[in-house]
Design a protein around this motif. Structure first.
Motif, PDB file in Angstrom:
ATOM      1  N   SER A  81     -11.792  20.375 -74.493  1.00 18.91           N
ATOM      2  CA  SER A  81     -12.533  21.588 -74.816  1.00 18.91           C
ATOM      3  C   SER A  81     -11.902  22.828 -74.190  1.00 18.91           C
ATOM      4  O   SER A  81     -12.127  23.930 -74.651  1.00 18.91           O
ATOM      5  CB  SER A  81     -14.001  21.467 -74.400  1.00 18.91           C
ATOM      6  OG  SER A  81     -14.221  20.465 -73.467  1.00 18.91           O
ATOM      7  N   LEU A  82     -11.111  22.618 -73.104  1.00 15.63           N
ATOM      8  CA  LEU A  82     -10.599  23.778 -72.394  1.00 15.63           C
ATOM      9  C   LEU A  82      -9.308  23.419 -71.667  1.00 15.63           C
ATOM     10  O   LEU A  82      -9.226  22.371 -71.030  1.00 15.63           O
ATOM     11  CB  LEU A  82     -11.659  24.233 -71.372  1.00 15.63           C
ATOM     12  CG  LEU A  82     -11.274  25.339 -70.395  1.00 15.63           C
ATOM     13  CD1 LEU A  82     -11.015  26.636 -71.136  1.00 15.63           C
ATOM     14  CD2 LEU A  82     -12.390  25.539 -69.369  1.00 15.63           C
ATOM     15  N   VAL A  83      -8.312  24.288 -71.781  1.00 14.78           N
ATOM     16  CA  VAL A  83      -7.081  24.077 -71.017  1.00 14.78           C
ATOM     17  C   VAL A  83      -6.933  25.229 -70.037  1.00 14.78           C
ATOM     18  O   VAL A  83      -7.047  26.396 -70.415  1.00 14.78           O
ATOM     19  CB  VAL A  83      -5.854  23.992 -71.945  1.00 14.78           C
ATOM     20  CG1 VAL A  83      -4.568  24.040 -71.132  1.00 14.78           C
ATOM     21  CG2 VAL A  83      -5.896  22.716 -72.777  1.00 14.78           C
ATOM     22  N   ILE A  84      -6.752  24.903 -68.752  1.00 12.11           N
ATOM     23  CA  ILE A  84      -6.532  25.944 -67.750  1.00 12.11           C
ATOM     24  C   ILE A  84      -5.042  25.955 -67.438  1.00 12.11           C
ATOM     25  O   ILE A  84      -4.491  24.966 -66.944  1.00 12.11           O
ATOM     26  CB  ILE A  84      -7.378  25.666 -66.489  1.00 12.11           C
ATOM     27  CG1 ILE A  84      -8.866  25.741 -66.868  1.00 12.11           C
ATOM     28  CG2 ILE A  84      -7.034  26.666 -65.390  1.00 12.11           C
ATOM     29  CD1 ILE A  84      -9.811  25.296 -65.783  1.00 12.11           C
ATOM     30  N   ALA A  85      -4.383  27.049 -67.793  1.00 10.87           N
ATOM     31  CA  ALA A  85      -2.931  27.086 -67.699  1.00 10.87           C
ATOM     32  C   ALA A  85      -2.490  28.030 -66.593  1.00 10.87           C
ATOM     33  O   ALA A  85      -2.833  29.211 -66.589  1.00 10.87           O
ATOM     34  CB  ALA A  85      -2.343  27.524 -69.037  1.00 10.87           C
ATOM     35  N   LEU A 138     -11.014  31.916 -62.069  1.00  7.96           N
ATOM     36  CA  LEU A 138     -11.646  32.388 -60.835  1.00  7.96           C
ATOM     37  C   LEU A 138     -12.973  33.086 -61.145  1.00  7.96           C
ATOM     38  O   LEU A 138     -13.959  32.897 -60.433  1.00  7.96           O
ATOM     39  CB  LEU A 138     -10.698  33.330 -60.086  1.00  7.96           C
ATOM     40  CG  LEU A 138      -9.407  32.662 -59.591  1.00  7.96           C
ATOM     41  CD1 LEU A 138      -8.514  33.669 -58.888  1.00  7.96           C
ATOM     42  CD2 LEU A 138      -9.709  31.479 -58.676  1.00  7.96           C
ATOM     43  N   GLU A 139     -12.973  33.824 -62.248  1.00 12.23           N
ATOM     44  CA  GLU A 139     -14.188  34.507 -62.665  1.00 12.23           C
ATOM     45  C   GLU A 139     -15.289  33.490 -62.970  1.00 12.23           C
ATOM     46  O   GLU A 139     -16.425  33.616 -62.520  1.00 12.23           O
ATOM     47  CB  GLU A 139     -13.845  35.316 -63.923  1.00 12.23           C
ATOM     48  CG  GLU A 139     -14.871  36.351 -64.317  1.00 12.23           C
ATOM     49  CD  GLU A 139     -14.516  36.915 -65.699  1.00 12.23           C
ATOM     50  OE1 GLU A 139     -13.322  37.226 -65.934  1.00 12.23           O
ATOM     51  OE2 GLU A 139     -15.422  36.986 -66.551  1.00 12.23           O
ATOM     52  N   ALA A 140     -14.919  32.440 -63.723  1.00 18.39           N
ATOM     53  CA  ALA A 140     -15.900  31.413 -64.083  1.00 18.39           C
ATOM     54  C   ALA A 140     -16.401  30.696 -62.829  1.00 18.39           C
ATOM     55  O   ALA A 140     -17.590  30.406 -62.701  1.00 18.39           O
ATOM     56  CB  ALA A 140     -15.279  30.415 -65.055  1.00 18.39           C
ATOM     57  N   LEU A 141     -15.485  30.423 -61.907  1.00 17.94           N
ATOM     58  CA  LEU A 141     -15.890  29.738 -60.677  1.00 17.94           C
ATOM     59  C   LEU A 141     -16.876  30.605 -59.888  1.00 17.94           C
ATOM     60  O   LEU A 141     -17.828  30.086 -59.290  1.00 17.94           O
ATOM     61  CB  LEU A 141     -14.663  29.410 -59.815  1.00 17.94           C
ATOM     62  CG  LEU A 141     -13.800  28.238 -60.304  1.00 17.94           C
ATOM     63  CD1 LEU A 141     -12.543  28.108 -59.449  1.00 17.94           C
ATOM     64  CD2 LEU A 141     -14.578  26.925 -60.297  1.00 17.94           C
ATOM     65  N   SER A 142     -16.642  31.905 -59.900  1.00 17.79           N
ATOM     66  CA  SER A 142     -17.539  32.774 -59.127  1.00 17.79           C
ATOM     67  C   SER A 142     -18.944  32.769 -59.721  1.00 17.79           C
ATOM     68  O   SER A 142     -19.921  32.883 -58.991  1.00 17.79           O
ATOM     69  CB  SER A 142     -16.969  34.189 -59.020  1.00 17.79           C
ATOM     70  OG  SER A 142     -17.019  34.808 -60.290  1.00 17.79           O
ATOM     71  N   THR A 171      -2.914  22.533 -66.349  1.00 18.27           N
ATOM     72  CA  THR A 171      -1.467  22.470 -66.514  1.00 18.27           C
ATOM     73  C   THR A 171      -0.825  23.676 -65.837  1.00 18.27           C
ATOM     74  O   THR A 171      -1.470  24.702 -65.623  1.00 18.27           O
ATOM     75  CB  THR A 171      -1.081  22.391 -68.013  1.00 18.27           C
ATOM     76  OG1 THR A 171       0.333  22.339 -68.124  1.00 18.27           O
ATOM     77  CG2 THR A 171      -1.590  23.590 -68.797  1.00 18.27           C
ATOM     78  N   GLY A 172       0.422  23.530 -65.465  1.00 21.21           N
ATOM     79  CA  GLY A 172       1.104  24.606 -64.747  1.00 21.21           C
ATOM     80  C   GLY A 172       0.601  24.695 -63.314  1.00 21.21           C
ATOM     81  O   GLY A 172      -0.257  23.913 -62.893  1.00 21.21           O
ATOM     82  N   SER A 173       1.116  25.637 -62.539  1.00 25.26           N
ATOM     83  CA  SER A 173       0.674  25.707 -61.146  1.00 25.26           C
ATOM     84  C   SER A 173      -0.166  26.962 -60.921  1.00 25.26           C
ATOM     85  O   SER A 173       0.096  28.031 -61.476  1.00 25.26           O
ATOM     86  CB  SER A 173       1.876  25.684 -60.206  1.00 25.26           C
ATOM     87  OG  SER A 173       2.743  26.746 -60.534  1.00 25.26           O
ATOM     88  N   LEU A 174      -1.214  26.775 -60.101  1.00 23.04           N
ATOM     89  CA  LEU A 174      -2.137  27.861 -59.800  1.00 23.04           C
ATOM     90  C   LEU A 174      -1.889  28.332 -58.368  1.00 23.04           C
ATOM     91  O   LEU A 174      -1.531  27.537 -57.502  1.00 23.04           O
ATOM     92  CB  LEU A 174      -3.585  27.361 -59.939  1.00 23.04           C
ATOM     93  CG  LEU A 174      -3.976  26.867 -61.334  1.00 23.04           C
ATOM     94  CD1 LEU A 174      -5.328  26.172 -61.281  1.00 23.04           C
ATOM     95  CD2 LEU A 174      -4.012  28.017 -62.333  1.00 23.04           C
ATOM     96  N   GLU A 231      -5.454  31.966 -64.859  1.00 22.08           N
ATOM     97  CA  GLU A 231      -6.053  31.808 -63.531  1.00 22.08           C
ATOM     98  C   GLU A 231      -7.176  32.817 -63.248  1.00 22.08           C
ATOM     99  O   GLU A 231      -8.236  32.421 -62.758  1.00 22.08           O
ATOM    100  CB  GLU A 231      -4.961  31.879 -62.453  1.00 22.08           C
ATOM    101  CG  GLU A 231      -5.508  31.513 -61.086  1.00 22.08           C
ATOM    102  CD  GLU A 231      -4.418  31.136 -60.104  1.00 22.08           C
ATOM    103  OE1 GLU A 231      -3.230  31.156 -60.486  1.00 22.08           O
ATOM    104  OE2 GLU A 231      -4.759  30.816 -58.964  1.00 22.08           O
ATOM    105  N   PRO A 232      -6.982  34.122 -63.572  1.00 19.53           N
ATOM    106  CA  PRO A 232      -8.076  35.072 -63.315  1.00 19.53           C
ATOM    107  C   PRO A 232      -9.374  34.672 -64.032  1.00 19.53           C
ATOM    108  O   PRO A 232     -10.461  34.756 -63.454  1.00 19.53           O
ATOM    109  CB  PRO A 232      -7.527  36.395 -63.880  1.00 19.53           C
ATOM    110  CG  PRO A 232      -6.043  36.253 -63.790  1.00 19.53           C
ATOM    111  CD  PRO A 232      -5.750  34.810 -64.022  1.00 19.53           C
TER     112      PRO A 232
END
Ligand SMILES: [Zn+2]
Length: 728
Positions: free
Chosen positions: A688-692, A717-721, A657-660, A713-714
């Protein structure tokens, strides 16, 4: 490349315009096949250009993944009920109260708006800054169910508003209240389909629309062509120039929201009554069910000064037309045998004009409802005999049904209706299905001919199998099937026999009016049908509880007939499987992703029993032996879920949700899915998780309310890394 981008823009604009022309202006600018072709082209182009993703693209109408369940939400403004009356005189009395309330005895202008009352479901639809945000059912008026997933696939509801002509795009929330309805032609089509699948029929279009709106699978909703007319104003953040209801309707149309074209604005109560009378004559020729006329004070300032009583506004009233009922004579009762052997009593009556059409046949539902009764009052509904004067009504003004009998007018020679104890077509044994435990024990539910070779059933089954929505065998219609059966020398009893007709070409040519061209066309049509695949075969076989929708769902879950046969009863309702069991069957581990086979606790055992019965197995084996392809065309391998990557996202249901700044939403969704997540559009207890991202709104609020984990967002990005995805 550049030209493809141009083409995408062009097609999006064109198809959006075509939708508006069709639903709002009621003057189509392109044919249905052309629309479908352009849409297919757009789907293909968008797949090549994910960077041009647009949630308001017309391609978003075809439906995404099923939702897990409904969320109840409160209406910002309650959706009140409207007073209604069957009496013209009471409409005049209402008007006098209005004039009194406004403190006028005729010196003030009080324009009235009249609108047909659609027999559908009230819905609140909200656009935010011009983009469809939410749709909620009326519910109890204070809160309803969030059915945004359904609204998104209803073509009459724009995903994005137009520029509003002179007044511009409304900023903030723009909420309209309106009516969702099922066109009568769609209602008939769906009921015909349900009748063939031996499912219970919808009693009227309103029930069917309600049943459709409460489906979880947007694809199913999209396949039923629901309509929508706006008829009221909800929360509107930025007021437009309009001063009354009539102008508001005009603004809706400018924005691309359909309103009823038969609405009118009048200046006197006499003219309003005139509109009610005129519309009663016209309404039976419409393709949607109406049951009245809504009359309201047009001006918003006058509405406001009238206010409301404890339960409904004072400035609006609904006049309802009484259901038309006619009496006629019951001449005869036919016992019809369907393709699963179900025997249904059908009344043959002296023709009578009812709600615009001549009616001669009507349903008597089932034999259990025709009986002697304990009380006189009950007898007027159930004790129906041949020769009686009966009352006929149209249920939802569509299906004629016998609703009662004039006992006092019963002729001496009236004959009781005797339920058949042998099949009226083949003289085979008849079985009576007992009522369920909670039903009246004296009521039987249905009667069936138990002879699988029953010629009436054989004929009905063949017609169904060859039908357009099943095997779609060109040239093999009802008439041709009857001709071939009547010939006597050509075997045509089983589905496989159809595919053996090629070896009877000479005999086919000997049938009256079956020339070479016609016969060869028929044989080519039969050959072509061999490749229709598992879902067509399954829906064509006329298995109880398996209509074409269920057949398609099964074919989505199972790659072939062999795989289907490996599944036990529980695997046919995959929602009940454990994760391990699902994985071993190659299905998604996440139960909500498996929900779509749609078989319930009651139907799964019956379908399983048929598939594994001697008759069932023989039928499939026969079809395979004549070259019919039993593999699925719709199978969706659960590869992503079967081999869940070992990442922090694995098995998580994620909502964005929201813009990244770093990622566009659609490519990010796909990236997360490849990492084992399920990306969902709405927040529920199963999230289970909302990325806002920036300016996240109601979804974030909902997540916080439900105590769901939220990442900014940070954190993302950390999880993606950690998954080896570098940040850009
Ligand atoms: Zn029979």
């Amino acid at each position: 490349m550049a030209s493809e981008v141009e083409r995408i823009r062009h097609l999006r604009a064109l198809l959006t315009r075509a939708n508006k022309a069709y639903y709002v202006d009621q003057s189509p600018i392109m044919s249905d096949p052309q629309f479908d072709r352009d849409l297919a082209e757009l789907v293909a182009l968008e797949a090549k250009h994910p960077e041009l993703d647009d949630p308001a693209s017309p391609t978003r109408r075809v439906g995404g993944e099923p939702i897990a369940g409904f969320i109840t939400v409160a209406h910002a403004l309650p959706m009140l009920s409207i007073d209604n009356t069957y009496d013209e005189h009471q409409v005049r009395e209402w008007h006098l109260r209005v004039l009194k309330g406004l403190g006028t005895d005729g010196d003030l202008e009080v324009p009235l708006a009249c609108e047909p009352k659609i027999d559908g479901l009230a819905l609140s639809v909200t656009w935010k800054d011009g983009v469809l945000e939410r749709a909620v059912t009326r519910g109890d008026g204070a809160k309803g169910d969030d059915v945004t997933h359904a609204a998104r696939v209803i073509k009459a509801i724009p995903l994005r508003l137009g520029d509003g002509g002179g007044s511009g795009l409304p900023k903030g929330r723009f909420e309209v209240r309106g009516e969702v309805f099922l066109p009568l032609s769609e209602f008939e089509r769906i009921n015909a389909e349900r009748e063939q699948a031996d499912d219970d029929l919808f009693m009227n279009p309103r029930n069917a629309a309600a049943g459709t709106l409460k489906q979880l699978d947007p694809k199913l909703i999209a396949s039923r062509k629901l309509g929508f007319f706006a008829h009221g104003r909800g929360v509107v953040d930025e007021e437009g120039p309009e001063r009354g209801h009539w102008d508001f309707l005009a603004r809706c149309r400018e924005l691309g929201i359909p309103t009823n074209p038969l609405a009118s604005r009048v200046s006197s109560i006499d003219d309003a009554i005139g509109a009610i009378t005129t519309f009663d004559k016209a309404r039976h020729s419409l393709d949607y069910a109406t049951d009245g006329m809504v009359v309201r004070v047009d001006r918003f300032d006058q509405q406001a000064s009238l206010g409301m009583t404890s339960k409904s506004p004072r400035w609006i009233i609904a006049y309802k037309y009484p259901a038309e009922r006619k009496t006629t004579r019951l001449l005869e009762v036919h016992h019809q045998v369907g393709k699963t052997g179900k025997i249904t009593p059908r009344a043959v009556m002296t023709p009578v004009l009812l709600a615009g059409t001549t009616v001669q046949h009507a349903t008597l539902h089932n034999y259990g409802r025709i009986r002697d009764a304990a009380t006189e009052q009950e007898a007027t509904r159930t004790d129906i005999r041949i020769g009686d004067e009966v009352w006929v009504e149209k249920a939802g003004e569509i299906i004629p049904q016998v609703v009662g009998v004039t006992l006092a007018a019963r002729p001496r020679d009236a004959k009781a209706i005797r339920p058949p104890h042998r099949c009226p077509e083949c003289d085979g044994p008849v079985e009576v299905e007992p009522p369920e435990a909670w039903e009246d024990p004296s009521l039987e539910t249905s009667r069936r001919c138990m002879n699988p070779e029953c010629p009436a059933q054989v004929r009905e089954r063949l017609i169904w199998f060859a039908g357009r929505k099943q095997m779609d065998i060109e040239g093999l219609g009802e008439k041709t099937i009857d001709q071939i059966i009547a010939h006597g020398g050509i075997p045509l009893r089983t589905f496989a026999d159809i595919f053996r007709l090629r070896s009877h070409r000479e005999q086919l040519l000997s049938i009256d009016r079956m020339g070479e061209r016609k016969v060869d066309k028929l044989l080519a049509g039969i050959d072509a049908a061999k490749a229709r695949g598992l879902s067509a075969v399954l829906s064509g076989m006329g298995i109880r509880h398996v209509g074409d929708t269920t057949a398609r769902m099964l074919a989505r879950c199972f790659a072939s007939y062999e795989d289907l046969m490996k599944a036990d009863e529980r695997a046919l309702r995959p929602k009940s499987l454990t994760k391990e069991e699902a994985r071993s069957l190659g299905m998604p581990e996440e139960p909500s992703q498996r929900a779509e086979t749609g078989l319930g606790k009651e139907t799964a055992p019956a379908v399983h029993a048929y598939l594994h019965s001697v008759v069932g197995k023989r039928t499939f084996a026969d079809l395979a032996s004549v070259g019919v392809d039993l593999s699925s065309r719709e199978h969706r391998p659960a590869s992503a879920a079967a081999h869940v990557p070992n990442t922090v996202f694995a098995g998580k249901t994620v909502v964005l949700t929201g813009s990244l700044v770093s990622h566009e939403r659609e490519p990010l969704s796909r990236l997360l899915e490849s990492l084992g997540a399920k990306v969902s559009g709405s927040v529920s207890a199963k999230t289970s998780l909302v990325i806002a991202g920036e300016s996240a709104g109601s979804k974030l609020a909902k997540a916080l309310e439900l105590g769901i984990e939220v990442w900014d967002e940070p954190r993302l990005l950390e999880a993606l890394s950690t998954c080896g995805i570098p940040s850009r």
